[in-house]
Design an enzyme around this catalytic site. Structure first.
Site, PDB file in Angstrom:
ATOM      1  CG  HIS A   1      35.369  93.977  18.891  1.00 35.33           C
ATOM      2  ND1 HIS A   1      34.807  92.998  18.112  1.00 35.33           N
ATOM      3  CD2 HIS A   1      35.107  95.156  18.255  1.00 35.33           C
ATOM      4  CE1 HIS A   1      34.212  93.549  17.061  1.00 35.33           C
ATOM      5  NE2 HIS A   1      34.385  94.869  17.115  1.00 35.33           N
TER       6      HIS A   1
ATOM      7  CD  GLU B   1      47.993 100.719  15.326  1.00 34.54           C
ATOM      8  OE1 GLU B   1      48.613  99.803  14.745  1.00 34.54           O
ATOM      9  OE2 GLU B   1      48.485 101.405  16.236  1.00 34.54           O
TER      10      GLU B   1
HETATM   11  P1  AMP Z   1      33.651  97.752  15.070  1.00 31.29           P
HETATM   12  O1  AMP Z   1      32.782  96.963  16.005  1.00 31.29           O
HETATM   13  O2  AMP Z   1      33.965  97.052  13.793  1.00 31.29           O
HETATM   14  O3  AMP Z   1      33.168  99.166  14.880  1.00 31.29           O
HETATM   15  O4  AMP Z   1      35.045  97.887  15.801  1.00 31.29           O
HETATM   16  C1  AMP Z   1      35.146  98.475  17.078  1.00 31.29           C
HETATM   17  C2  AMP Z   1      36.584  98.764  17.338  1.00 31.29           C
HETATM   18  O5  AMP Z   1      37.340  97.547  17.330  1.00 31.29           O
HETATM   19  C3  AMP Z   1      37.213  99.686  16.276  1.00 31.29           C
HETATM   20  O6  AMP Z   1      38.071 100.628  16.922  1.00 31.29           O
HETATM   21  C4  AMP Z   1      37.987  98.720  15.427  1.00 31.29           C
HETATM   22  O7  AMP Z   1      39.098  99.316  14.781  1.00 31.29           O
HETATM   23  C5  AMP Z   1      38.436  97.698  16.453  1.00 31.29           C
HETATM   24  N1  AMP Z   1      38.757  96.437  15.794  1.00 31.29           N
HETATM   25  C6  AMP Z   1      37.958  95.710  14.981  1.00 31.29           C
HETATM   26  N2  AMP Z   1      38.619  94.637  14.510  1.00 31.29           N
HETATM   27  C7  AMP Z   1      39.869  94.692  15.029  1.00 31.29           C
HETATM   28  C8  AMP Z   1      41.035  93.872  14.919  1.00 31.29           C
HETATM   29  N3  AMP Z   1      41.058  92.786  14.151  1.00 31.29           N
HETATM   30  N4  AMP Z   1      42.143  94.235  15.610  1.00 31.29           N
HETATM   31  C9  AMP Z   1      42.142  95.352  16.384  1.00 31.29           C
HETATM   32  N5  AMP Z   1      41.079  96.165  16.528  1.00 31.29           N
HETATM   33  C10 AMP Z   1      39.959  95.847  15.862  1.00 31.29           C
END
Ligand code: AMP
Length: 282
Positions: free
Chosen positions: A36, A147
């Protein structure tokens, strides 16, 4: 940093920010980690004002246990957001985001009909609901997505198109952040037992090795090789591995069918559902 919990407070705070310049939005479900943070850092570099939303969106969970066990760490999240130089943390309640039931059904089309689409019925419609609400409330100049959720980005681009573009909003996609052993960072990783955590990097290691295999194997052979290799590890069970076109998300049968073949995997490690992907350079 200001913590905002209501839509009306968000709209009044952003009114003056909008007059001053660009607004970058990073939607999250909290339990924040360096993945994040990489999106937030980029948003900070590219915008005058940065808003991060932290909201575990019930409408995108098709599995009640997954929703109930989703990690919630608001205090630690706020500390991280503060240190990352975020201007506004938007942390609404479910009632604030959904004063009435959201019955909208988005015509997301083919990008949502494969992989996560059939595996998690209703998931992408829920994502489209919450992200469209966040876009309307924030009216950002740019919005940042990872991604790691490769198909989600295609779905969001489609939703933006359906909703008329949100005044030229730019969707920025950011590379996957990984642990040193290759495991893609994820809020769900904390649910892995120590033994499972040791095994889970087999997903990214196998995907990486498949880049070499792809030089001599057909697309179908490579796909099957990934599935068989991951399934040989303890705790692991592949739900799907599809090699799709990076724009249309449609599964490919031959390497020559696309200039950006992307392999998308979902695998269970015990009862934790992990996702990852890799781009083949043909
Ligand atoms: P989430 O809290 O899981 O809904 O993620 C929020 C945002 O962070 C989404 O756009 C995810 O794709 C991104 N995200 C989560 N984990 C990663 C990661 N390891 N690398 C890059 N972006 C991430």
């Amino acid at each position: 940093m200001e913590i905002i919990r209501t839509v009306s407070d968000l709209e009044s705070a952003l009114g003056s920010a909008r007059a001053k310049g660009s607004i970058g939005l990073v939607p999250t479900m909290g339990a924040l980690h360096e993945g994040h943070l990489s999106l937030i850092t980029r948003a900070r570099k590219e915008n005058d004002t940065v808003v991060v939303s932290v909201f575990v969106n019930p409408t995108q969970f098709n599995n009640p246990t997954d929703l109930a066990t989703y990690p919630r760490t608001e205090e630690a999240d706020c500390a991280l957001l503060e240190s990352a130089g975020v201007d506004y943390a938007f942390i609404p309640s479910v009632e604030e985001m959904y004063p009435q039931e959201d019955t909208r059904v988005f015509d997301l089309g083919p990008v949502a009909e494969v992989m996560e689409g059939p595996m998690r019925p209703g998931h992408f419609n829920g994502v489209a609901q919450v992200v469209s609400k966040l876009f309307s409330m924030t009216r950002p100049t740019r919005a940042y997505f990872g991604e790691k959720d490769y198909q989600q980005i295609a779905v969001i681009r489609r939703m933006v198109e359906l909703e008329g573009g949100y005044d030229g909003l730019e969707i920025v996609s950011c590379p996957i952040r990984r642990h040193d052993d290759g495991l893609a960072m994820s809020s769900r990783n904390v649910r892995l037992t120590p033994d499972q955590r040791m095994v889970a990097p087999c997903i990214s290691i196998t995907l990486k090795s498949s880049l070499v295999k792809a030089r001599e194997m057909s697309l179908t052979e490579t796909r099957q090789w990934v599935i068989d290799t991951v399934n040989r590890f303890p705790f692991m069970e592949v739900e799907y591995y599809e090699i799709v076109d990076g724009i249309t998300m449609q599964p490919l049968t031959d390497w020559s069918d696309s200039t950006i073949p992307v392999g998308c995997i979902t695998a269970y490690c015990g009862d934790v559902r992990l996702i990852d992907n890799i781009t083949y350079k043909i």
